[in-house]
Design an enzyme around this catalytic site. Sequence first.
Site, short mmCIF file in Angstrom:
data_model
loop_
_atom_site.label_atom_id
_atom_site.label_comp_id
_atom_site.label_asym_id
_atom_site.label_seq_id
_atom_site.Cartn_x
_atom_site.Cartn_y
_atom_site.Cartn_z
N ASP A 34 -11.33 -6.30 -2.00
CA ASP A 34 -10.57 -5.14 -2.48
C ASP A 34 -11.42 -3.88 -2.31
OD1 ASP A 34 -7.99 -4.84 -4.72
OD2 ASP A 34 -9.32 -3.12 -4.36
N LEU A 36 -11.03 -1.15 -3.92
CA LEU A 36 -11.05 -0.39 -5.17
C LEU A 36 -10.62 1.06 -4.94
CD1 LEU A 36 -14.22 -1.83 -7.00
CD2 LEU A 36 -11.83 -2.53 -7.24
N THR A 37 -9.42 1.22 -4.46
CA THR A 37 -8.80 2.55 -4.40
C THR A 37 -8.48 2.96 -5.83
OG1 THR A 37 -6.53 1.70 -4.36
CG2 THR A 37 -7.66 1.92 -2.22
N ASP A 60 -12.99 -3.00 2.71
CA ASP A 60 -11.73 -2.50 3.26
C ASP A 60 -11.15 -3.54 4.23
OD1 ASP A 60 -9.76 -1.00 4.58
OD2 ASP A 60 -10.96 0.83 4.47
N GLU A 85 -1.31 0.23 0.07
CA GLU A 85 -0.89 1.41 -0.69
C GLU A 85 0.54 1.12 -1.09
OE1 GLU A 85 -2.50 4.08 -1.63
OE2 GLU A 85 -4.38 3.53 -0.66
N THR A 126 7.94 -6.70 0.69
CA THR A 126 8.77 -6.18 -0.40
C THR A 126 10.24 -6.16 0.02
OG1 THR A 126 9.35 -4.07 -1.46
CG2 THR A 126 8.01 -3.91 0.49
N ASP A 127 11.13 -6.23 -0.96
CA ASP A 127 12.56 -6.12 -0.64
C ASP A 127 12.90 -4.72 -0.10
OD1 ASP A 127 12.29 -4.70 -3.03
OD2 ASP A 127 14.01 -5.62 -4.02
N GLU A 128 11.99 -3.75 -0.31
CA GLU A 128 12.29 -2.37 0.11
C GLU A 128 12.37 -2.23 1.63
OE1 GLU A 128 10.33 0.72 -2.11
OE2 GLU A 128 10.03 -0.61 -3.82
N TYR A 151 6.46 4.39 2.57
CA TYR A 151 5.92 3.12 2.07
C TYR A 151 6.65 1.93 2.70
CZ TYR A 151 5.68 -0.93 -1.09
OH TYR A 151 5.56 -2.20 -1.59
N LYS A 155 5.43 -1.08 5.38
CA LYS A 155 5.49 -2.52 5.09
C LYS A 155 6.35 -3.24 6.13
CE LYS A 155 4.06 -4.37 1.86
NZ LYS A 155 2.70 -4.97 1.57
N ASP A 273 15.46 14.56 -8.40
CA ASP A 273 15.42 13.22 -7.83
C ASP A 273 14.28 13.08 -6.81
OD1 ASP A 273 16.22 10.64 -7.49
OD2 ASP A 273 18.30 11.12 -7.02
P1 NAD Z 1 -1.45 -2.12 -6.45
O1 NAD Z 1 -1.30 -0.74 -5.93
O2 NAD Z 1 -1.50 -2.35 -7.92
O3 NAD Z 1 -2.74 -2.82 -5.83
C1 NAD Z 1 -3.10 -2.69 -4.50
C2 NAD Z 1 -4.54 -3.16 -4.37
O4 NAD Z 1 -4.91 -3.09 -2.98
C3 NAD Z 1 -5.54 -2.28 -5.13
O5 NAD Z 1 -6.43 -3.09 -5.86
C4 NAD Z 1 -6.27 -1.53 -4.03
O6 NAD Z 1 -7.62 -1.20 -4.37
C5 NAD Z 1 -6.20 -2.53 -2.88
N1 NAD Z 1 -6.34 -1.88 -1.56
C6 NAD Z 1 -5.67 -0.79 -1.11
N2 NAD Z 1 -6.08 -0.48 0.13
C7 NAD Z 1 -7.00 -1.42 0.49
C8 NAD Z 1 -7.77 -1.64 1.66
N3 NAD Z 1 -7.66 -0.85 2.73
N4 NAD Z 1 -8.60 -2.70 1.70
C9 NAD Z 1 -8.72 -3.52 0.62
N5 NAD Z 1 -8.04 -3.34 -0.52
C10 NAD Z 1 -7.17 -2.31 -0.59
O7 NAD Z 1 -0.24 -2.93 -5.80
P2 NAD Z 1 0.63 -4.14 -6.34
O8 NAD Z 1 1.78 -3.60 -7.09
O9 NAD Z 1 -0.27 -5.14 -6.95
O10 NAD Z 1 1.22 -4.70 -4.96
C11 NAD Z 1 0.54 -5.74 -4.24
C12 NAD Z 1 1.37 -6.12 -3.03
O11 NAD Z 1 2.67 -6.54 -3.42
C13 NAD Z 1 1.58 -4.95 -2.05
O12 NAD Z 1 1.45 -5.43 -0.74
C14 NAD Z 1 3.02 -4.50 -2.33
O13 NAD Z 1 3.60 -3.93 -1.17
C15 NAD Z 1 3.66 -5.81 -2.71
N6 NAD Z 1 4.82 -5.71 -3.62
C16 NAD Z 1 4.72 -5.03 -4.79
C17 NAD Z 1 5.81 -4.99 -5.65
C18 NAD Z 1 5.73 -4.28 -6.99
O14 NAD Z 1 6.75 -4.18 -7.68
N7 NAD Z 1 4.58 -3.79 -7.42
C19 NAD Z 1 7.01 -5.63 -5.30
C20 NAD Z 1 7.08 -6.32 -4.07
C21 NAD Z 1 5.98 -6.36 -3.25
P1 TYD Z 2 8.97 2.60 -9.00
O1 TYD Z 2 8.36 1.89 -10.17
O2 TYD Z 2 8.24 3.74 -8.39
O3 TYD Z 2 9.34 1.48 -7.93
P2 TYD Z 2 10.22 1.61 -6.55
O4 TYD Z 2 10.55 3.01 -6.30
O5 TYD Z 2 9.25 1.08 -5.55
O6 TYD Z 2 11.40 0.76 -6.78
O7 TYD Z 2 10.39 3.17 -9.46
C1 TYD Z 2 11.40 2.30 -9.98
C2 TYD Z 2 12.65 3.13 -10.20
O8 TYD Z 2 12.39 4.10 -11.24
C3 TYD Z 2 13.06 3.94 -8.98
O9 TYD Z 2 14.49 4.00 -8.92
C4 TYD Z 2 12.51 5.33 -9.26
C5 TYD Z 2 12.60 5.43 -10.77
N1 TYD Z 2 11.56 6.29 -11.40
C6 TYD Z 2 11.95 7.31 -12.29
O10 TYD Z 2 13.15 7.54 -12.56
N2 TYD Z 2 10.96 8.07 -12.85
C7 TYD Z 2 9.64 7.89 -12.59
O11 TYD Z 2 8.78 8.63 -13.14
C8 TYD Z 2 9.27 6.83 -11.69
C9 TYD Z 2 7.82 6.58 -11.35
C10 TYD Z 2 10.27 6.05 -11.13
#
Ligand code: NAD
Ligand code: TYD
Length: 337
Positions: A34, A36-37, A60, A85, A126-128, A151, A155, A273
């Site tokens: 990791d 550590l961003t 990295d 990211e 991700t589903d996105e 983003y 992905k 928005d």
């Molecule tokens: P997060 O932002 O909490 O963590 C990301 C981690 O990746 C951090 O620890 C960061 O330091 C590390 N990182 C970033 N750039 C790096 C690099 N170049 N080299 C090594 N490490 C690096 O993210 P998260 O929410 O834990 O998401 C993890 C994964 O799951 C991602 O790939 C994201 O797209 C996917 N995901 C997240 C969600 C969600 O709801 N959070 C849903 C579906 C999929």
């Molecule tokens: P988010 O947690 O950023 O996840 P994603 O956009 O990847 O689904 O946001 C979840 C939902 O919440 C999204 O519809 C945007 C909304 N949102 C707010 O209304 N206010 C906020 O401050 C944030 C961060 C998100």
Amino acid sequence: MKSILVTGGAGFIGSNFIRMVLSEHDNTFVVNLDKLTYAGNLKNLKGFLDNPNHKFIKGDICDTKLVGKILDEYKIEAIINFAAETHVDRSILAPKAFIETNIKGTLVLLEAARDSNLLKFVQISTDEVYGSLGPEGKFTEGTPLSPNSPYSASKAAADHLVKAFGHTWGLKYNITRCSNNYGPYQFPEKMVPLMINNALNNKELPVYGDGLYVRDWLYVYDHCTAVWKVLTKAPPGGVYNIGGCNEKKNLDVIELILNRLEKPKSLIRHVADRPGHDRRYAVDASKIIKQLNWQPSIGFEEGINKTIDWYLQNQKWLVDIVSGNYQKYYDSIYSNR
Ligand code: NAD
Ligand code: TYD
């Protein structure tokens, strides 16, 4: 799998995944790479940083030499790529880092994986990547990719690269596409922890637009068990959607948080928005449920209560984050909105 490389293991889902692996699956050695961003945090490794089956390496995923060295030295059998990211709003402010890590970083891992005959490469997507839904229907694994934010575009690009490495060089891969996660250790830029933090501090809760946007929410532990099933049981080459079958409007989630914290609805403030805001995500997870016998184990109210309890019990974790650069980020997104 005896020795696995987890990237992004100091982030939200990666750290929950490693905690689950170390406590539930003996005989697995986890290397955690990791960078550590801002989102990576060694405090997320509480309870397992010094576990003899865990080795943390700060670095990295774009560093070709380092990745190759780790695969050799630790005889890595599988890579699970969580590193990314991850925040849509940041990708709108500054997309470049998303291209670097999410696309180029994944390419570095793929080349190393191809050259070392890895047993499995799991890309955490991700589903996105599927884009946005109208009021009806769900994303299936066959839904064409149509990402809308920088983003999700980054992905989706990574997903295409993973598939291309499978097709061209026979890389044994799976791609998982999960819906929105919530739970312990989530960075308070994402909606659930941001709203919890603001409510705890009696600050306004910034709701984008009409607040009627829909997400499918899954407790992070259930995402982790699904990834483990895909890693250990899925035939290579397949994509697996992961979801909680739990669609909620943002305002409904926020009101649940306010009720639980006994805070007034008057804290809610509708703000401008998000540009290009996806209206609705909903995931058809029947493939992983049927093929790999996976089920989510934690219902939404239970999960939200566990999450709020965790943030209440770990306020120092939250305060340490929000007292750093967080305020600068918060102002850049929310002031004058
Ligand atoms: P997060 O932002 O909490 O963590 C990301 C981690 O990746 C951090 O620890 C960061 O330091 C590390 N990182 C970033 N750039 C790096 C690099 N170049 N080299 C090594 N490490 C690096 O993210 P998260 O929410 O834990 O998401 C993890 C994964 O799951 C991602 O790939 C994201 O797209 C996917 N995901 C997240 C969600 C969600 O709801 N959070 C849903 C579906 C999929
Ligand atoms: P988010 O947690 O950023 O996840 P994603 O956009 O990847 O689904 O946001 C979840 C939902 O919440 C999204 O519809 C945007 C909304 N949102 C707010 O209304 N206010 C906020 O401050 C944030 C961060 C998100």
